[in-house]
Design a protein around this motif. Structure first.
Motif, mmCIF file in Angstrom:
data_model
loop_
_atom_site.group_PDB
_atom_site.id
_atom_site.type_symbol
_atom_site.label_atom_id
_atom_site.label_comp_id
_atom_site.label_asym_id
_atom_site.label_seq_id
_atom_site.Cartn_x
_atom_site.Cartn_y
_atom_site.Cartn_z
ATOM 1 N N THR A 228 0.851 -1.181 0.000
ATOM 2 C CA THR A 228 0.000 0.000 0.000
ATOM 3 C C THR A 228 0.889 1.233 0.000
ATOM 4 O O THR A 228 1.842 1.305 0.757
ATOM 5 C CB THR A 228 -0.895 0.001 1.252
ATOM 6 O OG1 THR A 228 -1.494 -1.278 1.360
ATOM 7 C CG2 THR A 228 -1.965 1.055 1.154
ATOM 8 N N GLY A 229 0.609 2.156 -0.889
ATOM 9 C CA GLY A 229 1.411 3.372 -0.937
ATOM 10 C C GLY A 229 2.590 3.280 -1.880
ATOM 11 O O GLY A 229 3.363 4.224 -2.008
ATOM 12 N N SER A 230 2.719 2.134 -2.570
ATOM 13 C CA SER A 230 3.857 2.008 -3.473
ATOM 14 C C SER A 230 3.580 2.665 -4.822
ATOM 15 O O SER A 230 4.438 2.680 -5.696
ATOM 16 C CB SER A 230 4.225 0.534 -3.670
ATOM 17 O OG SER A 230 3.127 -0.161 -4.204
ATOM 18 N N GLY A 231 2.368 3.174 -4.986
ATOM 19 C CA GLY A 231 2.081 3.922 -6.206
ATOM 20 C C GLY A 231 1.408 3.113 -7.299
ATOM 21 O O GLY A 231 1.561 3.406 -8.477
ATOM 22 N N LYS A 232 0.614 2.107 -6.908
ATOM 23 C CA LYS A 232 -0.094 1.308 -7.915
ATOM 24 C C LYS A 232 -1.122 2.161 -8.649
ATOM 25 O O LYS A 232 -1.227 2.095 -9.879
ATOM 26 C CB LYS A 232 -0.801 0.113 -7.254
ATOM 27 C CG LYS A 232 0.143 -0.897 -6.639
ATOM 28 C CD LYS A 232 -0.609 -2.101 -6.090
ATOM 29 C CE LYS A 232 -1.515 -1.751 -4.929
ATOM 30 N NZ LYS A 232 -0.816 -1.252 -3.741
ATOM 31 N N THR A 233 -1.865 2.969 -7.896
ATOM 32 C CA THR A 233 -2.896 3.795 -8.529
ATOM 33 C C THR A 233 -2.260 4.740 -9.549
ATOM 34 O O THR A 233 -2.813 4.981 -10.619
ATOM 35 C CB THR A 233 -3.671 4.576 -7.460
ATOM 36 O OG1 THR A 233 -4.061 3.666 -6.437
ATOM 37 C CG2 THR A 233 -4.895 5.239 -8.040
ATOM 38 N N GLU A 234 -1.090 5.229 -9.194
ATOM 39 C CA GLU A 234 -0.351 6.098 -10.109
ATOM 40 C C GLU A 234 -0.008 5.336 -11.402
ATOM 41 O O GLU A 234 -0.078 5.898 -12.492
ATOM 42 C CB GLU A 234 0.921 6.559 -9.388
ATOM 43 C CG GLU A 234 1.497 7.864 -9.842
ATOM 44 C CD GLU A 234 0.517 9.029 -9.768
ATOM 45 O OE1 GLU A 234 -0.265 9.106 -8.810
ATOM 46 O OE2 GLU A 234 0.545 9.850 -10.691
ATOM 47 N N VAL A 235 0.311 4.051 -11.246
ATOM 48 C CA VAL A 235 0.594 3.220 -12.426
ATOM 49 C C VAL A 235 -0.670 3.063 -13.276
ATOM 50 O O VAL A 235 -0.639 3.239 -14.494
ATOM 51 C CB VAL A 235 1.157 1.838 -12.011
ATOM 52 C CG1 VAL A 235 1.214 0.878 -13.201
ATOM 53 C CG2 VAL A 235 2.535 1.998 -11.386
HETATM 54 P P1 ADP Z 1 -1.193 2.614 -3.951
HETATM 55 O O1 ADP Z 1 -2.291 2.663 -4.971
HETATM 56 O O2 ADP Z 1 -0.173 1.550 -4.244
HETATM 57 O O3 ADP Z 1 -1.660 2.582 -2.540
HETATM 58 P P2 ADP Z 1 -0.816 5.389 -4.665
HETATM 59 O O4 ADP Z 1 -0.738 5.396 -6.145
HETATM 60 O O5 ADP Z 1 -2.092 5.774 -4.035
HETATM 61 O O6 ADP Z 1 -0.358 3.966 -4.101
HETATM 62 O O7 ADP Z 1 0.382 6.281 -4.112
HETATM 63 C C1 ADP Z 1 0.549 6.556 -2.727
HETATM 64 C C2 ADP Z 1 0.872 8.023 -2.557
HETATM 65 O O8 ADP Z 1 2.132 8.303 -3.146
HETATM 66 C C3 ADP Z 1 -0.127 8.923 -3.201
HETATM 67 O O9 ADP Z 1 -0.323 10.039 -2.384
HETATM 68 C C4 ADP Z 1 0.511 9.289 -4.525
HETATM 69 O O10 ADP Z 1 0.080 10.571 -4.945
HETATM 70 C C5 ADP Z 1 1.994 9.292 -4.161
HETATM 71 N N1 ADP Z 1 2.834 8.892 -5.286
HETATM 72 C C6 ADP Z 1 2.628 7.876 -6.139
HETATM 73 N N2 ADP Z 1 3.632 7.785 -7.041
HETATM 74 C C7 ADP Z 1 4.509 8.768 -6.730
HETATM 75 C C8 ADP Z 1 5.751 9.202 -7.273
HETATM 76 N N3 ADP Z 1 6.311 8.587 -8.322
HETATM 77 N N4 ADP Z 1 6.358 10.264 -6.704
HETATM 78 C C9 ADP Z 1 5.806 10.890 -5.650
HETATM 79 N N5 ADP Z 1 4.640 10.530 -5.084
HETATM 80 C C10 ADP Z 1 3.994 9.484 -5.595
#
Ligand code: ADP
Ligand code: ZN
Ligand code: ZN
Length: 735
Positions: A228-235
């Motif tokens: 959680t928080g590794s940025g999957k949603t961002e992917v």
């Molecule tokens: P997950 O879906 O794996 O829980 P998120 O995509 O929600 O992760 O990302 C967790 C947090 O980190 C969010 O607040 C997001 O905006 C931030 N984040 C994601 N990718 C990056 C990045 N490459 N650089 C900085 N912040 C990021």
């Protein structure tokens, strides 16, 4: 005589034949109205034949044809028809399940007008000041002044229909239909663009995005594992940029609890394209609206829970399943489908990529990755500047416990509280105590209907059965021996709250469980309190989030689902109170501590709970040398569970026994079939019904399917089949 075969929403495996009136043109996948018994019913045409097995004088004729074209896209039609066979579930019920309620009722497959509230001429001329005695009306009128509001938007603006009606009576507001809810035929593809804030992807994210993007024109299943928080949603968001810019649509499935305003707004903010959400607050015509917009291509992205999988799309380009391990993807009653499995099937049918994302992937998915059926991507680090959590396991053997909490845990909590941090405790049992015991004779208060211990709810002064929800007052005396020495045993959240109150008298405590959040808005209220730094007494926001977790373990092979559930709650908390919460997972100025307490932290249980990578190792280590018991794990065999219930504790077992004989004597039975039962269910009695089950296991899914398909018609000939309530669960997840 040509006939149509019609599937009706009745619990029968068969379809029904009807004659076609002259000049009528029914279509496969379209609805017809037909006479059925004494009434008329809506059905779906599953086929058209030159003649029927029945003679024409036995057949009735269709009353009306409701659709000129199929309601199902070609791929959905194939998926549903496959699912009817695979889940051995009645065709009519499966097909109807996949349609919005209004279509099931026979309404036309077109946009219903949406209604909006607006301020009348008189309302615009009224001074808001004059409504100060009716603050709700004042607020409502103020909200209408900038422009009209759709009815379904009222809740977002904290307005009630009542206040608007009151204004209407005074002539200050009124209601009017506003178009058909469409965007006037403007195609989003013309001015699509990516907007909003974008992060610079880290190496792992960029690798994942590159891999998925590099092959996004055909069916490729991806398993994206990342804490959680590794940025999957961002992917997901970055992958979607490419798909949407090609004019294709995206389907995003989230677990029931994952559909938060924050998740949705991340998608809305990133793209200039219509994002439609299928959430529980929609009424039936709004649901139909989303369905139609997806089908016409007017919606770019559809986000929804399990059943959103059946949304038709004009140009579906990708499916994303977030938290793919979540058990809410499995329907737990009726047609027990698994949305993840069907989604993978759908992606293959549509020849598009699918991304399964999770912090704690399902063992099945890891196994598929290991078998090279899925491609595996990992995000091992937290995105942004959060530090990884520090994990620590605590063996409870021999430690003194204060209501379930060990001294090391209490010390950690004290230290964090003294430093001005907050602490979270997870406990998977609500109420005060899970049982009430007579100290003299050993009697335990039990719900007769479920043969299950009553949970003590001290504050409500009630004992409640958590299975059937029946309740009774807490007795003062033992009904068996008359003693007044009745003691609550075990620990529930209510008691934990009480204990913590005594241990940390000056610390505000917020308890969040089903009892404290039943009221609408209560959860948000509690979360806001926590977000502000604590219970009502505290006003200043604390600097940093840290947490401790009390952990309970289950011996079942799915024990990690508990981990997953806790993670899910943490992420739900995070998204519900945005800004500060990302830190909840890890403090900005130090690692968050995450202590879990176990009894018997043996190597068997811990590795598969700790992290997905270790689970994967667990599979690879165990696969080559499976012992007898392990080789029957669901990963390596296919399962069908047959459940039966009765009132007298005889018929259900008898029915399953007969069913077992039937399977045993089937010509399709082979030595690899393993039958377990009939045995009582894990919870043998519930709501006055006795529950039994029979488990079928076979290393070959196809072989098991063929055996089941051949045997089912015979099951209905068993006399017991009519005396019990029985059901069939393919790929059960709770056994
Ligand atoms: P997950 O879906 O794996 O829980 P998120 O995509 O929600 O992760 O990302 C967790 C947090 O980190 C969010 O607040 C997001 O905006 C931030 N984040 C994601 N990718 C990056 C990045 N490459 N650089 C900085 N912040 C990021
Ligand atoms: Zn007693
Ligand atoms: Zn009960």
């Amino acid at each position: 005589m040509p006939v149509v075969h019609v599937a009706l929403p009745v619990p029968l495996a068969r379809t029904f034949d009807y004659l076609i009136p002259a000049d009528a043109h029914p279509v496969v996948g379209g609805r017809v109205r037909v006479p059925f018994g004494q009434r008329s019913a809506i059905g779906i045409v599953t086929g058209i034949s030159a003649n029927s097995a029945l003679s024409a004088d036995k057949l009735k004729t269709i009353n009306a044809i409701l659709d000129e074209q199929s309601l199902f896209t070609a791929s959905l039609w194939r998926i549903l028809n496959w699912a009817i066979g695979y889940y051995h579930y009645p065709a009519g019920e499966v097909l109807f399940h996949a349609l919005p309620v209004l279509l099931r009722q026979g309404k036309a497959a077109e946009m219903a007008p949406l209604w909006q509230w607006f301020a009348t001429e008189q309302g615009r001329a009224t001074a808001l000041e004059s409504l100060k005695r009716a603050p709700k009306q004042q607020q409502a009128l103020a909200a209408l002044l900038p422009g009209p509001l759709f009815r379904h938007e009222l809740a977002e603006h904290m307005l009630t229909e009542g206040a608007l009606q009151a204004l209407r009576v005074k002539g200050l507001s009124d209601l009017r239909p506003a178009g058909n809810g469409g965007n006037g035929g403007v195609d989003w593809r013309h001015d699509f663009c990516v907007e909003g804030e974008r992060h610079r992807l880290n190496t792992e994210q960029a690798t994942a995005v590159g891999a998925i993007r590099g092959d996004d024109e055909r069916f490729v299943p991806w398993l994206l594992a990342g804490v959680t928080g590794s940025g999957k949603t961002e992917v997901y968001l970055t992958v979607l940029e490419n798909i949407l810019s090609k004019g294709k649509q995206a389907l995003i499935l989230v677990p029931e609890i994952g559909l938060t305003p924050q998740t949705i707004s991340r998608f809305r903010e990133r793209f200039r394209a219509p994002v439609e959400v299928l959430h529980s607050a929609l009424n039936d015509s709004e649901r139909l609206g989303v369905w139609l917009k997806a089908r016409s291509g007017e919606a770019a992205i559809v986000i929804g829970t399990r059943s959103a999988l059946f949304t038709p799309f004009a140009r579906l380009g990708i499916i994303v399943i977030d938290e793919e391990h979540d058990s809410s993807y499995k329907q737990h009653e009726g047609w027990r489908y698994h949305a993840r499995d069907l989604a993978v099937f759908r992606a293959r049918e549509e020849n598009i990529p699918i991304v399964l994302g999770s912090a704690t992937p399902a063992l099945e998915s890891l196994y598929n990755a290991q078998q090279k059926k899925y491609r595996y991507l990992t995000l091992g680090r937290r995105a942004g500047n959060a530090h990884p959590a520090h994990e620590q396991l605590q063996d409870l053997k021999g430690l003194a416990l204060t209501n379930g909490m060990s001294q090391p845990l209490l010390q950690k909590m004290r230290a964090h509280l003294a430093a001005g941090n907050q602490v979270m405790l997870f406990l998977n049992r609500r109420g005060f105590a899970p049982a009430l015991l007579c100290h003299e004779c050993g009697w335990i208060a039990e719900c007769q209907r479920c043969e299950h211990f009553y949970t003590i709810h001290q504050q409500q002064r009630l004992m409640r059965c958590h299975h059937c929800d029946s309740q009774r007052p807490i007795p003062n005396q033992c009904p068996q021996c008359g003693s007044t020495q009745l003691i609550p045993v075990g620990l529930g959240t209510e008691q934990l709250e009480e204990t913590l109150g005594a241990l940390f008298p000056s610390t505000p405590i917020t308890r969040i469980d089903r009892d404290t959040t039943a009221r609408k808005g209560a959860l948000e209220f509690h979360l806001a309190q926590v977000h502000q730094g604590g219970g009502p007494a505290s006003s200043s926001a604390r600097k940093c989030w840290r947490k401790a977790i009390i952990f309970a373990m289950s011996p079942w092979y799915r024990c990690w689902t508990w981990t997953a559930r806790c993670f899910r709650r943490i992420s739900a908390l995070r998204s519900a109170s945005h800004s500060c919460i990302p830190r909840l997972r890890a403090g900005p100025d130090g690692p968050a501590s995450k202590a879990r307490s176990f009894y018997k932290p043996t190597t068997r249980t811990i590795p598969c709970c700790k992290s997905c990578c270790i689970k994967a190792i667990w599979i690879s280590r165990n696969k080559p040398s499976l012992n007898g018991r392990q080789s029957r794990f669901p990963l390596f065999t296919s399962h069908i569970l047959i459940r039966a219930e009765d009132h007298d504790n005889r018929q259900a077992a008898l029915f399953l026994e007969r069913l077992r004989q039937l399977l045993d004597t089937s010509p399709l039975r082979d030595d690899a079939l393993w039958l377990m039962g009939p045995i009582p269910a894990l919870q043998p009695k519930r709501g006055g019904r006795f529950r039994w089950q029979l488990l079928l296991q076979h290393p070959s899914r196809g072989q098991l399917q063929r055996l089941m398909a051949a045997s089912l018609p015979l099951v209905n000939t068993l006399t017991q089949a009519r005396k019990v309530k029985w059901s069939l669960d393919v790929d059960p997840i709770d056994i």
